[in-house]
Design a protein around this motif. Sequence first.
Motif, PDB file in Angstrom:
ATOM      1  N   ALA A   1       0.856  -1.188   0.000  1.00  0.00           N
ATOM      2  CA  ALA A   1       0.000   0.000   0.000  1.00  0.00           C
ATOM      3  C   ALA A   1       0.895   1.243   0.000  1.00  0.00           C
ATOM      4  O   ALA A   1       2.095   1.158   0.289  1.00  0.00           O
ATOM      5  N   ASN A   2       0.329   2.404  -0.315  1.00  0.00           N
ATOM      6  CA  ASN A   2       1.054   3.668  -0.242  1.00  0.00           C
ATOM      7  C   ASN A   2       2.361   3.640  -1.040  1.00  0.00           C
ATOM      8  O   ASN A   2       3.390   4.137  -0.592  1.00  0.00           O
ATOM      9  N   ARG A   3       2.319   2.990  -2.189  1.00  0.00           N
ATOM     10  CA  ARG A   3       3.497   2.843  -3.073  1.00  0.00           C
ATOM     11  C   ARG A   3       4.667   2.170  -2.372  1.00  0.00           C
ATOM     12  O   ARG A   3       5.830   2.436  -2.668  1.00  0.00           O
ATOM     13  N   GLY A   4       4.358   1.313  -1.395  1.00  0.00           N
ATOM     14  CA  GLY A   4       5.380   0.535  -0.711  1.00  0.00           C
ATOM     15  C   GLY A   4       5.995   1.193   0.504  1.00  0.00           C
ATOM     16  O   GLY A   4       6.825   0.594   1.185  1.00  0.00           O
ATOM     17  N   LEU A   5       5.602   2.414   0.809  1.00  0.00           N
ATOM     18  CA  LEU A   5       6.184   3.126   1.952  1.00  0.00           C
ATOM     19  C   LEU A   5       5.296   2.951   3.172  1.00  0.00           C
ATOM     20  O   LEU A   5       4.147   3.384   3.182  1.00  0.00           O
ATOM     21  N   PHE A   6       5.806   2.278   4.191  1.00  0.00           N
ATOM     22  CA  PHE A   6       5.058   2.082   5.432  1.00  0.00           C
ATOM     23  C   PHE A   6       4.596   3.437   5.964  1.00  0.00           C
ATOM     24  O   PHE A   6       5.307   4.443   5.836  1.00  0.00           O
ATOM     25  N   GLY A   7       3.432   3.466   6.583  1.00  0.00           N
ATOM     26  CA  GLY A   7       2.854   4.709   7.081  1.00  0.00           C
ATOM     27  C   GLY A   7       3.764   5.470   8.017  1.00  0.00           C
ATOM     28  O   GLY A   7       3.840   6.697   7.963  1.00  0.00           O
ATOM     29  N   VAL A   8       4.469   4.763   8.885  1.00  0.00           N
ATOM     30  CA  VAL A   8       5.356   5.439   9.845  1.00  0.00           C
ATOM     31  C   VAL A   8       6.479   6.167   9.118  1.00  0.00           C
ATOM     32  O   VAL A   8       6.906   7.244   9.547  1.00  0.00           O
ATOM     33  N   LEU A   9       6.943   5.639   8.007  1.00  0.00           N
ATOM     34  CA  LEU A   9       7.972   6.318   7.221  1.00  0.00           C
ATOM     35  C   LEU A   9       7.365   7.466   6.420  1.00  0.00           C
ATOM     36  O   LEU A   9       7.947   8.539   6.316  1.00  0.00           O
ATOM     37  N   SER A  10       6.200   7.229   5.878  1.00  0.00           N
ATOM     38  CA  SER A  10       5.499   8.261   5.115  1.00  0.00           C
ATOM     39  C   SER A  10       5.186   9.473   6.000  1.00  0.00           C
ATOM     40  O   SER A  10       5.314  10.626   5.571  1.00  0.00           O
ATOM     41  N   ASP A  11       4.796   9.225   7.243  1.00  0.00           N
ATOM     42  CA  ASP A  11       4.478  10.309   8.177  1.00  0.00           C
ATOM     43  C   ASP A  11       5.686  11.198   8.458  1.00  0.00           C
ATOM     44  O   ASP A  11       5.532  12.371   8.793  1.00  0.00           O
ATOM     45  N   ALA A  12       6.878  10.643   8.336  1.00  0.00           N
ATOM     46  CA  ALA A  12       8.093  11.421   8.580  1.00  0.00           C
ATOM     47  C   ALA A  12       8.469  12.271   7.370  1.00  0.00           C
ATOM     48  O   ALA A  12       9.359  13.109   7.453  1.00  0.00           O
ATOM     49  N   GLY A  13       7.782  12.060   6.259  1.00  0.00           N
ATOM     50  CA  GLY A  13       8.110  12.765   5.018  1.00  0.00           C
ATOM     51  C   GLY A  13       7.383  14.088   4.854  1.00  0.00           C
ATOM     52  O   GLY A  13       6.691  14.569   5.746  1.00  0.00           O
ATOM     53  N   ALA A  14       7.556  14.642   3.677  1.00  0.00           N
ATOM     54  CA  ALA A  14       7.015  15.957   3.360  1.00  0.00           C
ATOM     55  C   ALA A  14       5.551  15.893   2.942  1.00  0.00           C
ATOM     56  O   ALA A  14       5.119  14.935   2.323  1.00  0.00           O
ATOM     57  N   ASP A  15       4.814  16.947   3.285  1.00  0.00           N
ATOM     58  CA  ASP A  15       3.449  17.107   2.787  1.00  0.00           C
ATOM     59  C   ASP A  15       3.541  17.744   1.393  1.00  0.00           C
ATOM     60  O   ASP A  15       4.626  17.847   0.816  1.00  0.00           O
ATOM     61  N   SER A  16       2.421  18.187   0.847  1.00  0.00           N
ATOM     62  CA  SER A  16       2.443  18.732  -0.517  1.00  0.00           C
ATOM     63  C   SER A  16       3.319  19.987  -0.617  1.00  0.00           C
ATOM     64  O   SER A  16       4.039  20.171  -1.599  1.00  0.00           O
ATOM     65  N   TRP A  17       3.291  20.850   0.417  1.00  0.00           N
ATOM     66  CA  TRP A  17       4.158  22.028   0.406  1.00  0.00           C
ATOM     67  C   TRP A  17       5.629  21.602   0.437  1.00  0.00           C
ATOM     68  O   TRP A  17       6.459  22.138  -0.285  1.00  0.00           O
ATOM     69  N   GLY A  18       5.942  20.628   1.263  1.00  0.00           N
ATOM     70  CA  GLY A  18       7.317  20.144   1.361  1.00  0.00           C
ATOM     71  C   GLY A  18       7.803  19.538   0.055  1.00  0.00           C
ATOM     72  O   GLY A  18       8.964  19.719  -0.332  1.00  0.00           O
ATOM     73  N   ARG A  19       6.930  18.839  -0.647  1.00  0.00           N
ATOM     74  CA  ARG A  19       7.299  18.270  -1.951  1.00  0.00           C
ATOM     75  C   ARG A  19       7.597  19.384  -2.957  1.00  0.00           C
ATOM     76  O   ARG A  19       8.541  19.275  -3.736  1.00  0.00           O
ATOM     77  N   LYS A  20       6.817  20.450  -2.920  1.00  0.00           N
ATOM     78  CA  LYS A  20       7.088  21.587  -3.816  1.00  0.00           C
ATOM     79  C   LYS A  20       8.442  22.203  -3.481  1.00  0.00           C
ATOM     80  O   LYS A  20       9.208  22.577  -4.364  1.00  0.00           O
ATOM     81  N   LEU A  21       8.732  22.301  -2.194  1.00  0.00           N
ATOM     82  CA  LEU A  21      10.018  22.838  -1.762  1.00  0.00           C
ATOM     83  C   LEU A  21      11.159  21.945  -2.241  1.00  0.00           C
ATOM     84  O   LEU A  21      12.165  22.439  -2.763  1.00  0.00           O
ATOM     85  N   ILE A  22      11.008  20.653  -2.088  1.00  0.00           N
ATOM     86  CA  ILE A  22      12.029  19.702  -2.545  1.00  0.00           C
ATOM     87  C   ILE A  22      12.281  19.883  -4.039  1.00  0.00           C
ATOM     88  O   ILE A  22      13.428  19.958  -4.489  1.00  0.00           O
ATOM     89  N   LEU A  23      11.214  19.943  -4.804  1.00  0.00           N
ATOM     90  CA  LEU A  23      11.356  20.077  -6.256  1.00  0.00           C
ATOM     91  C   LEU A  23      12.008  21.397  -6.645  1.00  0.00           C
ATOM     92  O   LEU A  23      12.733  21.467  -7.637  1.00  0.00           O
ATOM     93  N   SER A  24      11.792  22.447  -5.853  1.00  0.00           N
ATOM     94  CA  SER A  24      12.407  23.736  -6.169  1.00  0.00           C
ATOM     95  C   SER A  24      13.882  23.778  -5.781  1.00  0.00           C
ATOM     96  O   SER A  24      14.650  24.546  -6.356  1.00  0.00           O
ATOM     97  N   LEU A  25      14.293  22.964  -4.807  1.00  0.00           N
ATOM     98  CA  LEU A  25      15.677  22.983  -4.325  1.00  0.00           C
ATOM     99  C   LEU A  25      16.593  21.972  -4.999  1.00  0.00           C
ATOM    100  O   LEU A  25      17.808  22.111  -4.943  1.00  0.00           O
TER     101      LEU A  25
END
Length: 114
Positions: free
Chosen positions: A65-89
């Motif tokens: 599920a979740n493209r293979g990323l366990f929820g606990v790992l996914s929760d530590a990741g970026a939200d949609s704003w963070g993903r935009k920031l990652i892509l800009s950097l």
Amino acid sequence: MMTSECYVFIDGLEEKPVICGYFKLDNQSGRGEFNYGKSYLARSDAFALDPVHLPLKSGIFSYSANRGLFGVLSDAGADSWGRKLILSLHTTKPKNELEFLLAWVWVWRRSSCF
């Protein structure tokens, strides 16, 4: 088969982060695998990262599920704003969910606003 792999650490148990386990993501199938480290399992203060999907015991735990990323790992990741920031950097776009998570850790550690 193309895979992305990383070690998972727990912060706060000791002065420095403690290695907890190992995560591998198969980019083609979207299947993740997690394995607790033997030294982590032997600790008296060890705890399950996710009692339902990652109980505190030896063995390989698979997740699709979740493209293979366990929820606990996914929760530590970026939200949609963070993903935009990652892509800009970054000049290269992360190829999968694990690479987005690792990129977020990179952004978070270098930011003075967190």
